[in-house]
Design an enzyme around this catalytic site. Structure first.
Site, short mmCIF file in Angstrom:
data_model
loop_
_atom_site.label_atom_id
_atom_site.label_comp_id
_atom_site.label_asym_id
_atom_site.label_seq_id
_atom_site.Cartn_x
_atom_site.Cartn_y
_atom_site.Cartn_z
N GLN A 74 40.79 35.47 31.71
CA GLN A 74 40.26 34.64 32.79
C GLN A 74 40.85 35.09 34.13
OE1 GLN A 74 40.46 30.46 32.02
NE2 GLN A 74 39.34 29.97 33.87
N PHE A 75 40.08 35.94 34.83
CA PHE A 75 40.55 36.46 36.10
C PHE A 75 40.68 35.36 37.15
CE2 PHE A 75 36.03 36.48 36.90
CZ PHE A 75 35.91 36.25 38.26
N THR A 76 39.99 34.24 36.96
CA THR A 76 40.04 33.16 37.96
C THR A 76 41.40 32.49 38.05
OG1 THR A 76 39.18 31.53 36.39
CG2 THR A 76 37.56 32.71 37.74
#
Length: 145
Positions: A74-76
């Site tokens: 999850q890059f967020t």
């Protein structure tokens, strides 16, 4: 590396309506993000910390009882929200950097003895879980908090 660890009674990730990973029994759902200066050594240290955290019932760790893990990239987790209303993703490493490190994180957990299920890197995933407690822990390798 930044991870959000959730103690879960159930956990599942699906892509295009198809389940691609799920917890076989109560365990941990781990959302994992990579930043530009992360290395395999950092990833291994975070994996060891996650595997040994005593956050399950009776102050036991996943390693103590063989609890399954569900890892979702999850890059967020590296969203920048200081200015304006639109997050920036500048602190998140690009896919060619982060995907091998997420894979290394998963493989190191397996080397430690974990049963690990995963999502699909870069896919539009639907993640569901029943958080137990609720217990949610955040680890950031930059600060170790």
């Amino acid at each position: 590396m930044r991870v959000v660890i959730q103690r879960a009674l159930e956990g599942r990730v699906s892509v295009d309506g198809r389940t691609v990973g799920q917890l076989a029994s109560p365990g941990l759902v781990i959302l994992a993000g990579i930043t530009h200066d992360d290395t395999p050594a950092v990833v291994e240290k975070v994996a060891s910390k996650v595997w040994g955290l005593r956050i399950l019932d009776d102050e036991r760790s996943a390693s103590d009882i063989g609890a399954p893990l569900l890892v979702v990239s999850q890059f967020t987790l590296y969203a920048g929200t200081r200015k304006g209303r639109r997050p920036t993703w500048n602190a998140a490493a690009p896919g060619p950097v982060s995907e091998p490190l997420i894979d290394h994180f998963v493989e190191h957990l397996r080397t430690l003895g974990a049963h690990v299920e995963t999502g699909v890197f870069g896919a539009d995933m639907k993640v569901s879980l029943v958080n137990d407690g609720p217990v949610t822990i955040i680890i950031d390798s930059d600060t170790w908090q």
